[in-house]
Design a protein around this motif. Sequence first.
Motif, short mmCIF file in Angstrom:
data_model
loop_
_atom_site.label_atom_id
_atom_site.label_comp_id
_atom_site.label_asym_id
_atom_site.label_seq_id
_atom_site.Cartn_x
_atom_site.Cartn_y
_atom_site.Cartn_z
N TRP A 306 4.82 -11.68 -5.25
CA TRP A 306 3.72 -11.84 -4.05
C TRP A 306 2.43 -11.45 -4.83
CZ3 TRP A 306 0.46 -9.14 -1.49
CH2 TRP A 306 -0.52 -9.72 -0.26
N TRP A 310 -0.85 -13.48 -5.11
CA TRP A 310 -2.25 -13.38 -4.57
C TRP A 310 -3.29 -13.14 -5.35
CZ3 TRP A 310 -5.04 -8.96 -5.93
CH2 TRP A 310 -6.36 -8.79 -4.88
N ARG A 311 -2.96 -12.64 -6.55
CA ARG A 311 -4.22 -12.32 -7.63
C ARG A 311 -4.66 -13.63 -8.15
NH1 ARG A 311 -6.62 -8.78 -11.00
NH2 ARG A 311 -6.99 -9.84 -12.90
N ALA A 314 -6.30 -15.72 -5.07
CA ALA A 314 -7.45 -15.04 -4.11
C ALA A 314 -8.83 -15.80 -4.60
CB ALA A 314 -7.85 -13.66 -4.49
N ALA A 325 -6.03 -3.92 -2.55
CA ALA A 325 -4.84 -4.40 -3.38
C ALA A 325 -4.21 -3.34 -3.99
CB ALA A 325 -5.30 -5.37 -4.53
N CYS A 414 -0.29 -6.18 3.36
CA CYS A 414 -0.26 -7.61 2.78
C CYS A 414 -1.01 -8.65 3.32
CB CYS A 414 1.13 -7.96 2.37
SG CYS A 414 2.02 -6.63 1.05
N TRP A 418 -4.36 -10.61 2.12
CA TRP A 418 -4.16 -12.09 2.16
C TRP A 418 -5.19 -12.83 2.76
CZ3 TRP A 418 -1.34 -15.19 -1.14
CH2 TRP A 418 -1.36 -16.59 -0.64
N ARG A 422 -8.96 -15.11 1.46
CA ARG A 422 -8.86 -16.58 1.75
C ARG A 422 -10.22 -16.85 2.06
NH1 ARG A 422 -4.87 -17.78 -0.98
NH2 ARG A 422 -5.32 -15.75 -1.55
#
Length: 479
Positions: A306, A310-311, A314, A325, A414, A418, A422
Motif C-alpha cells: 500500500w 501511495w508513493r 500521490a 509517510a 494511512c 492518503w 489526493r
Amino acid sequence: MELAPATESGTPSGAAGPGPTPAARQEPARAPGRPFGALAALGATWLATRTVLVLLMTGVVKGLGGDITADVWMIYHAWYGVLQTGTFPFDDVTWQYPPGAALVILLPGLLPWSYLVSFWVICGIADVAATALLVRTGLRRGRALTGAWMWVVAVPLLGPMVYNRLDIIVTAIALAGLLALIRRPAIGGMLLGLGGIIKIWPLLALIGTPSGRRTRRAWTLAAATAVSVGFLLAAGMNGAFGFLAFQKERGIEVESLGALPLHFARLADAWDGKVTMNYGSPEMLGPWVPVISKVMMAGTVLGFAWLLLWRFTAKRRNAATMYDAALSALLIFTVTSRVISPQYLVWLIGVAAVCLTVRGSSQRPVALLILLACPLTLAEFPLMFSRILASEPWGVTVLSLRNLLLLAATVLSCIRLWRATRGPAQLPATVVLAKPEAVPAGAYPVRPGIAYEQDLLDGIDRPGTPARQRPGTPARQRR
C-alpha cells in the motif's frame, strides 16, 4: 529563459524567482520574536521529568515492577565482553540486531564510569540532542514547538526503561536524519543509513521522500552508509549476520498484536500452548502460532505494498508529507511485527515528534493516539508484566487497550496520509522560468536547501495557491 525541472507534483521548486530583498536577507527565517516563555517551560519540564527518571533508575526512588536495568548490566555488558574479542555473539540467541548495533554496545567502554552509568550518560546525551534538534527546528518560520513538546512529555511516560535500552540512541540518529533530509539530503541519508545498520527501521523514513535529484542523493548515501558500515564490521568481526537465522525462528511475543487472540483463548481455556523465553523475549509457542505468524507477515507485505501504491500515486505534497509517510510506514512495521517491545514506542514518539514540527502535518490525531499509548505501555511493562505472562484479565485488558490504540493509530495515519496527498497537481512536471536577475557574488540570500524547505512551508496552508501569489512574496517575484 531556462527550463527547470519541478519537484514532485505539488512541490514548488525553491528557484521559482529571485531572492528576497536586501532587507529580508538580514532577518533569519523565523517567526518574529523568540518564545522565551515556551522555551523556559520546555526546559523546566525536561529537567523535572528526567530527574524523576534518574531517581527511579538509580533506586533513590523505588518504583514498581522490579529492576529494569538488567538488560544493560547483564545482557549488554556480556555482549560488550564478547565484541571486544573481535566476534559477534552469534551463538547467543538473544542477539537480534544488525551488525551496526555493535557500535552502540561498544560505545560505553569509551567512557570512564561503569558500563551501566556510561550507558545512561550516552542515552541522556541522545535525549538532549533529540530535544535540541526539535526545538531548533520548531523555532524556524512555518514550524512549531509541538514536536519538541511531544518528545519531552512522551518519553518519560514510558518510565526509566527508555534509558535502559539502546533504542533512544537509534531514535535520536533517525530523528536527526529525518530533520536533515530537506535541507541536507546527503547528511540525512547518511544518518538514516547509519541508523538502519543498527536497527533497520530508520530506513523506512525514506519512503516519503519526493522523487528528484535530492531524493536520489539521500537514498544513495543511505544505502552506501549502511552497506559500507556493515561490510567493515563483517570483514573485521565474525558472525555479523548470524542474527538473521534467529529472526526466522521467532514465535509470537506476548506483547504483540498477534498475541491477543492467544491471550483471550488462554483465558477461555481454549489454548494449550506455553509462554517461555525464546530468542531473547517471552513468546507464545504452540497451536495457532504458525498461522498467526504468517498472517502478521502477510500484513507487513500488504502494508508496504500500500505504501508503494501511495508513493506512486500521490499528487500533492507539502513540507509535512515526507515526515507523515515515515510515521505511517513505521506504524505499519510495528503493528504487523511478531514483536512489540515497549521500546518500540520510543521510535514512534521520535517520528511523531518530527511530524509535529510542521504545523500542517496530517498526523496530529495520530500523535495523540501514540501519546495515549505511552502510559498504557508503562502499565503493561514493567508494572503488570507478570500478569500478562500469565494472561490474567487485568493484564490482557491493559495490553489490548495499548495494542488497539496502536492499530487505530496505524489505520488513521494511512487514511490521513492518503487524503492529504489526493487532488490535482499544483505544477506540471516542467515549468518555464524567466531568467533570474543577476545576483552579486556572495550575496545569495539563503542556501538552496533552506529556500527549498521554506517554499514548501510558505504554501502549506494554501496548497492551491501558486508560490508567486502567496501573501508575503516580494512584489518583484509576483511579476
